[in-house]
Design an enzyme around this catalytic site. Structure first.
Site, PDB file in Angstrom:
ATOM      1  N   LYS A  93      10.886 -13.780  19.630  1.00 22.54           N
ATOM      2  CA  LYS A  93      12.237 -13.980  20.119  1.00 22.54           C
ATOM      3  C   LYS A  93      12.271 -14.373  21.678  1.00 22.54           C
ATOM      4  CE  LYS A  93      15.982 -10.882  18.548  1.00 22.54           C
ATOM      5  NZ  LYS A  93      16.646  -9.645  18.546  1.00 22.54           N
TER       6      LYS A  93
HETATM    7  C1  E4P Z   1      19.897  -9.181  17.159  1.00 26.21           C
HETATM    8  O1  E4P Z   1      18.547  -9.641  16.806  1.00 26.21           O
HETATM    9  C2  E4P Z   1      20.003  -8.154  18.085  1.00 26.21           C
HETATM   10  O2  E4P Z   1      18.956  -7.261  18.189  1.00 26.21           O
HETATM   11  C3  E4P Z   1      21.116  -7.360  17.720  1.00 26.21           C
HETATM   12  O3  E4P Z   1      21.902  -7.884  16.685  1.00 26.21           O
HETATM   13  C4  E4P Z   1      22.076  -6.811  18.891  1.00 26.21           C
HETATM   14  O4  E4P Z   1      23.108  -6.009  18.560  1.00 26.21           O
HETATM   15  P1  E4P Z   1      23.856  -5.055  19.341  1.00 26.21           P
HETATM   16  O5  E4P Z   1      24.817  -5.856  20.149  1.00 26.21           O
HETATM   17  O6  E4P Z   1      24.651  -4.009  18.469  1.00 26.21           O
HETATM   18  O7  E4P Z   1      22.938  -4.373  20.250  1.00 26.21           O
END
Ligand code: E4P
Length: 218
Positions: A83
């Site tokens: 990522k």
């Molecule tokens: C996705 O890969 C992210 O880790 C995640 O969906 C972030 O979600 P949040 O905005 O609820 O922290």
């Protein structure tokens, strides 16, 4: 539609994988920090549970170090997906890692043109954040719709839309209606898609009536 679990709770991941409803896992530095555990150990354990893509986020902000971190994390297991943030340096790292055939999830996407650029850089997945846009009064779901529309105009773009920052079951329903390739959601949201009070009530009645028959199947 593919379902990823957004989290790093090993017991939850095992439980949901046992139902066959999980195609992968996403994590981020905040999720890993909450576990209080070693990042690479956690990613290794998750990769042992699922053969689907497991997103592990780099910590560097410059492309050179992101590439080094990405290559290092990719050695944990063949299903690790690196990522990277949607920045100029992140896209450089994305492009380089894709040349090495390493999966890349470009994260922190908040506009459709950002998503277009991630696809140009060869991203395996683009992660638009629905809930964080909703939080500031924007329409997160409209972003998913816009990206799906733009990508569908260009069949040569192979990047999959991974709807992220999903907060409740209605988000999942709307993402499915739009036709995003993947949704990543916390375990409690996935459980919210399964459970229904009328199912529980109906089962309770059936069990009581069955008991009255005095029979057993086995
Ligand atoms: C996705 O890969 C992210 O880790 C995640 O969906 C972030 O979600 P949040 O905005 O609820 O922290």
């Amino acid at each position: 539609m593919k379902f990823f679990i957004d989290g790093a709770d090993i017991a939850e991941i095992k439980a949901l994988c046992a139902m066959g409803v999980v195609d992968g896992v996403t994590t981020n530095p905040s999720i890993i920090a909450k576990t209080g555990r070693n990042f690479q150990e956690v990613i290794g354990e998750i990769c042992d549970i699922t053969s689907g893509p497991v997103s592990a986020e780099v910590a560097a902000t410059d492309a050179k170090t992101m590439i080094l971190e990405g290559k290092h994390l990719a050695k944990i297991a063949k299903n690790v997906c690196i990522k990277v943030p949607l920045t100029e340096e992140g896209l450089k790292a994305c492009y380089a890692l894709r040349q090495e055939d390493i999966m890349v999830n470009v994260t922190l996407c908040f506009s459709s043109v950002q998503a277009l650029m991630a696809a140009k850089a060869g991203a395996t997945f683009i992660s638009p954040f629905i809930g964080r846009l909703d939080d500031i009064g924007h329409d997160g779901m409209q972003l998913i719709e816009d990206i799906c529309q733009i990508y569908s105009n260009y069949p040569d773009l192979t990047t999959e839309v991974l709807a992220a920052s999903v907060r409740h079951p209605l988000h999942v329903k709307q993402v499915a209606e739009i036709g995003a390739h993947v949704v990543t959601a916390p375990a409690n949201v996935i459980r919210g898609l399964i459970n229904h009070p009328l199912t529980d009530k109906g089962l309770d009645i059936f069990l009581k009536d069955w008991a009255k028959t005095g029979q057993s199947i086995l």
